[in-house]
Design a protein around this motif. Structure first.
Motif, PDB file in Angstrom:
ATOM      1  N   GLY A 172     -30.565  12.684  27.424  1.00 53.82           N
ATOM      2  CA  GLY A 172     -31.743  12.604  26.520  1.00 53.82           C
ATOM      3  C   GLY A 172     -31.661  11.363  25.351  1.00 53.82           C
ATOM      4  N   SER A 173     -32.721  11.916  24.443  1.00 54.42           N
ATOM      5  CA  SER A 173     -32.745  10.815  23.139  1.00 54.42           C
ATOM      6  C   SER A 173     -32.453  11.766  22.159  1.00 54.42           C
ATOM      7  CB  SER A 173     -34.217  10.454  22.999  1.00 54.42           C
ATOM      8  OG  SER A 173     -35.206  11.620  22.921  1.00 54.42           O
ATOM      9  N   MET A 174     -32.297  11.067  20.914  1.00 52.50           N
ATOM     10  CA  MET A 174     -31.963  11.688  19.854  1.00 52.50           C
ATOM     11  C   MET A 174     -32.405  10.936  18.677  1.00 52.50           C
ATOM     12  SD  MET A 174     -27.799  11.019  19.276  1.00 52.50           S
ATOM     13  CE  MET A 174     -27.642  11.888  17.607  1.00 52.50           C
ATOM     14  N   LEU A 175     -32.574  11.881  17.340  1.00 53.26           N
ATOM     15  CA  LEU A 175     -33.137  10.983  16.171  1.00 53.26           C
ATOM     16  C   LEU A 175     -31.773  10.588  15.400  1.00 53.26           C
ATOM     17  CD1 LEU A 175     -35.738  13.529  14.924  1.00 53.26           C
ATOM     18  CD2 LEU A 175     -35.985  11.475  16.327  1.00 53.26           C
ATOM     19  N   VAL A 176     -31.996   9.390  15.134  1.00 57.00           N
ATOM     20  CA  VAL A 176     -30.812   9.028  13.953  1.00 57.00           C
ATOM     21  C   VAL A 176     -31.279   8.487  12.854  1.00 57.00           C
ATOM     22  CG1 VAL A 176     -29.229   8.126  15.752  1.00 57.00           C
ATOM     23  CG2 VAL A 176     -31.056   6.471  15.155  1.00 57.00           C
ATOM     24  N   THR A 177     -30.613   8.589  11.661  1.00 51.66           N
ATOM     25  CA  THR A 177     -31.013   8.039  10.361  1.00 51.66           C
ATOM     26  C   THR A 177     -30.041   6.815  10.247  1.00 51.66           C
ATOM     27  OG1 THR A 177     -31.110  10.353   9.384  1.00 51.66           O
ATOM     28  CG2 THR A 177     -31.043   8.805   7.862  1.00 51.66           C
ATOM     29  N   LEU A 178     -30.782   5.716  10.052  1.00 48.27           N
ATOM     30  CA  LEU A 178     -29.909   4.495  10.104  1.00 48.27           C
ATOM     31  C   LEU A 178     -30.002   3.916   8.571  1.00 48.27           C
ATOM     32  CD1 LEU A 178     -31.579   2.906  13.374  1.00 48.27           C
ATOM     33  CD2 LEU A 178     -29.300   3.810  12.919  1.00 48.27           C
ATOM     34  N   LEU A 179     -28.885   3.613   8.174  1.00 42.46           N
ATOM     35  CA  LEU A 179     -28.741   3.601   6.643  1.00 42.46           C
ATOM     36  C   LEU A 179     -27.644   2.403   6.364  1.00 42.46           C
ATOM     37  CD1 LEU A 179     -29.323   6.258   4.838  1.00 42.46           C
ATOM     38  CD2 LEU A 179     -26.883   5.984   4.511  1.00 42.46           C
ATOM     39  N   GLY A 180     -27.790   1.947   5.229  1.00 39.70           N
ATOM     40  CA  GLY A 180     -26.812   0.941   4.815  1.00 39.70           C
ATOM     41  C   GLY A 180     -27.374  -0.446   4.755  1.00 39.70           C
ATOM     42  N   ALA A 181     -26.579  -1.439   5.217  1.00 37.82           N
ATOM     43  CA  ALA A 181     -26.960  -2.848   5.060  1.00 37.82           C
ATOM     44  C   ALA A 181     -27.885  -3.289   6.419  1.00 37.82           C
ATOM     45  CB  ALA A 181     -25.811  -3.846   5.142  1.00 37.82           C
ATOM     46  N   LEU A 182     -29.021  -2.626   6.191  1.00 39.76           N
ATOM     47  CA  LEU A 182     -30.051  -2.804   7.481  1.00 39.76           C
ATOM     48  C   LEU A 182     -31.237  -3.228   6.774  1.00 39.76           C
ATOM     49  CD1 LEU A 182     -29.149   0.312   9.417  1.00 39.76           C
ATOM     50  CD2 LEU A 182     -28.596  -1.971  10.149  1.00 39.76           C
ATOM     51  N   GLU A 183     -32.170  -4.276   7.622  1.00 44.96           N
ATOM     52  CA  GLU A 183     -33.219  -4.736   7.173  1.00 44.96           C
ATOM     53  C   GLU A 183     -34.336  -3.466   6.822  1.00 44.96           C
ATOM     54  OE1 GLU A 183     -34.265  -7.718   6.393  1.00 44.96           O
ATOM     55  OE2 GLU A 183     -32.618  -9.178   7.539  1.00 44.96           O
ATOM     56  N   GLU A 184     -34.528  -2.592   7.898  1.00 47.47           N
ATOM     57  CA  GLU A 184     -35.289  -1.635   7.767  1.00 47.47           C
ATOM     58  C   GLU A 184     -34.797  -0.163   8.277  1.00 47.47           C
ATOM     59  OE1 GLU A 184     -38.853  -2.392  10.303  1.00 47.47           O
ATOM     60  OE2 GLU A 184     -37.987  -4.441  10.310  1.00 47.47           O
ATOM     61  N   PRO A 185     -34.121   0.042   7.212  1.00 50.10           N
ATOM     62  CA  PRO A 185     -33.140   1.565   7.200  1.00 50.10           C
ATOM     63  C   PRO A 185     -34.531   2.745   7.383  1.00 50.10           C
ATOM     64  CG  PRO A 185     -32.845   0.532   5.032  1.00 50.10           C
ATOM     65  CD  PRO A 185     -33.674  -0.499   5.676  1.00 50.10           C
ATOM     66  N   GLY A 186     -33.933   3.621   7.936  1.00 49.06           N
ATOM     67  CA  GLY A 186     -34.970   4.912   8.226  1.00 49.06           C
ATOM     68  C   GLY A 186     -34.513   5.695   9.393  1.00 49.06           C
ATOM     69  N   VAL A 187     -35.438   6.498   9.747  1.00 51.25           N
ATOM     70  CA  VAL A 187     -35.197   7.467  10.916  1.00 51.25           C
ATOM     71  C   VAL A 187     -35.728   6.745  12.293  1.00 51.25           C
ATOM     72  CG1 VAL A 187     -35.672   9.710  11.976  1.00 51.25           C
ATOM     73  CG2 VAL A 187     -35.104   9.316   9.514  1.00 51.25           C
TER      74      VAL A 187
END
Ligand code: FMN
Ligand code: SF4
Ligand code: SF4
Lengths: 430, 90
Positions: free
Chosen positions: A240-255
């Motif tokens: 399957g797939s999943m939702l992730v919250t991407l955070l920290g030193a990233l260009e476009e953080p978010g879900v």
């Protein structure tokens, strides 16, 4: 697709083959908040049949799909359904949208952008366990959006079982399953701890199915498309797939929504990639594990691939100029203060652990041995797994930042100790 | 033959007075704050009586013994049932 049991090899897809996944969330930043849009996008749910055969077929389909919980523990959903079905009295379903983890945004995003998928799932789950009521417990930020969706469904007479929306308590432990029950029943958002399990005797003594809102959204899609469709993405072990919250030193953080098993680098690329060189990643959540940037970036994003649980899907890209020891100290202090203070090992053990990690960060610890012993001793000794989660986080920090720990003990820190990457709610600690 | 009875602590009720460890040092030690650490949760048959005493004597009614119902010819735990408890029903 990797063959069964061999998921350990990196599985980065060439750029042109990269698939943007949008099962739960509509493409880009589009919303699917209204019922009409939702029905255009997903079609109607197949009607529930109120027979034992239907309930068994649905449970088997969910089992074959391999759906696991997205609230943190990755527990097989079919097992929980069966546990509730086996109870004689009238069940209740609780959709858990508490999202007590301050860094996570995926449940709120889902409830804002695709609330009907969650409510569909809650409704199907209620039919499967023959529940007479669904409680949708949501973070206060998204209460209005969920109310609007429930109103629309009520007018359309979509659900057999009535849906009631409740605003969640705003604390870290408030999202633990028995704490949610305790909050709804007695306005006390702390875990209950003692047996029986909520699946046997939860809300008002009734068998209670508590599922994370994302789990229910996946369930709604399995009800429409079946197990084989669900398994077309992901790895054989973790489909399957999943939702992730991407955070920290990233260009476009978010879900973002990602396919399980995509390489970690690819996952970060979904957020525009790192803005600076990374030294480590925090995966899973504040109960999760620190992992070194290398080789983690080239590994598949799956529990098996990383050797670490994916928890509620938080991924923090941790830059080289921040101090992992200092950040872990901040987290440990926050989590110690978030203890419900009911269990001795949690009430006394977590502050002691936080003290020691703080001292380490300041380069004045001489009790590393005690700290390591406490981290082992505390395991399994709370009424909920809050202390276990903190122990996992701190233990992984001692492993991944071993060099920095040694340097701190010699009196110097290579990071900028004041650079904070991980969000902690202001005044969140008591 | 392995034991069929498991000892557990209600962590919310327990206030760390330490009586259990004095009665059952074979199975229970304490952490730095005096709260019990169950070293071994399966109660050997020869300690069965003492374990029941511990359950009865715990001032916070925080101890509980559970029977592990095992599948024939396997040690897999199928179901547990309470054999001794002083916990008040919640
Ligand atoms: C301290 C603590 C906090 C938790 N917070 C949440 C939360 O905010 N949301 C959530 O869905 N699950 C949370 N959980 C997990 C729940 O106890 C429960 O496992 C989950 O809601 C079950 O749903 P799932 O099987 O669909 O994941 C938490 C667990 C612990 C121990
Ligand atoms: S382990 Fe900690 S957070 Fe969990 S119930 Fe006990 S005191 Fe509360
Ligand atoms: S005797 Fe009871 S209250 Fe005292 S430490 Fe043991 S379990 Fe806790």
């Amino acid at each position: 697709m990797p063959t069964h049991g061999l998921v350990l090899q990196p599985r980065a897809l060439p750029r042109e083959e990269r698939v943007e996944v949008s099962r739960l969330l509509p493409d880009g930043t589009a919303n699917c908040a209204g019922l009409a849009d939702h029905l255009v996008r997903h079609g109607e749910l197949p009607p529930s049949r109120r027979s034992l055969a239907w309930r068994e077929t649905m449970t088997t389909e969910i089992e074959h799909a391999g759906l696991v919980g997205h609230g943190g523990a990755a527990f097989p959903t079919a097992k929980k359904l069966k546990a509730v079905i086996s109870q004689a009295s009238r069940a209740v379903v609780i959709a858990n949208g508490t999202e007590g983890e301050p860094a996570s945004e995926k449940d709120r995003t889902l409830l804002t952008r695709a609330p009907h998928l969650v409510l569909d799932g809650a409704s199907v789950a209620a039919d499967i366990v023959e529940a007479s009521e669904v409680l949708v417990v949501v973070h206060r930020d998204v209460r209005a959006a969920v109310d609007a969706a429930v109103d629309e469904r009520r007018s359309a007479e979509l659900d057999r079982v009535p849906l009631r929306v409740v605003t969640a308590a705003d604390r870290f432990v408030a999202g633990e399953a028995s704490a949610v029950v305790n909050w709804v029943a007695r306005a006390r958002p702390v875990p209950l701890g003692r047996p029986p399990r909520t699946s046997e005797r939860g809300l008002d003594g009734r068998p209670t199915l508590v599922q994370n809102v994302e789990t229910l959204a996946h369930l709604a899609l399995i009800a429409r498309h079946g197990a084989a469709w669900y398994r077309a993405l992901g790895t054989p072990d973790e489909p399957g797939s999943m939702l992730v919250t991407l955070l920290g030193a990233l260009e476009e953080p978010g879900v973002r929504e990602i396919e399980i098993g995509t390489s970690v680098a690819e996952v970060l690329a979904r957020a525009g990639g790192p803005t600076t060189p990374l030294q480590a990643l925090l995966v899973g959540g504040y109960f999760g594990s620190w992992l070194p940037a290398h080789p983690t970036l080239s590994l598949p994003f799956s529990a098996r691939g990383l050797g670490a649980g994916l928890g509620a899907g938080l991924v923090v890209a941790f830059p080289t100029d921040a101090c992992g020891v200092a950040e872990t100290a901040r987290l440990a202090r926050y989590l110690a203060c978030e203890s419900a203070g009911q269990c001795g090992p949690c009430l006394f053990g977590l502050p002691a652990i936080a003290d020691e990690v703080e001292k380490l960060a300041e380069g004045r610890s001489n009790r590393l041995g005690d700290l390591e012993r406490w981290l082992v001793e505390i395991e399994g000794r709370g009424a909920c797994s809050h202390p276990d989660g903190v122990a996992r986080l701190v233990s992984s920090a001692l492993r991944v930042f071993a060099v920095e720990v040694a340097e701190h003990l010699e009196g110097w820190c290579t990071g900028e100790g004041e650079r904070h990457v991980l969000p902690i709610p202001p005044g969140g600690s008591r | 033959m392995s034991s069929r009875v498991r000892i557990r602590v209600d962590r919310i009720a327990c206030d760390g007075r330490g009586l259990c460890g004095e009665i059952l040092p074979e199975l229970i030690t304490f952490d730095d704050w005096g709260f019990p650490i169950i070293k071994e949760n399966l109660v050997p048959e020869d300690l069965d009586g003492v374990a029941h005493d511990a359950v009865e004597l715990c001032p916070k009614l925080a101890l509980r013994l559970e029977a592990l119902e095992q599948e024939c010819c396997s040690s897999k735990v199928v179901r547990t049932s309470v054999v001794a408890t002083s916990w008040t029903p919640s």
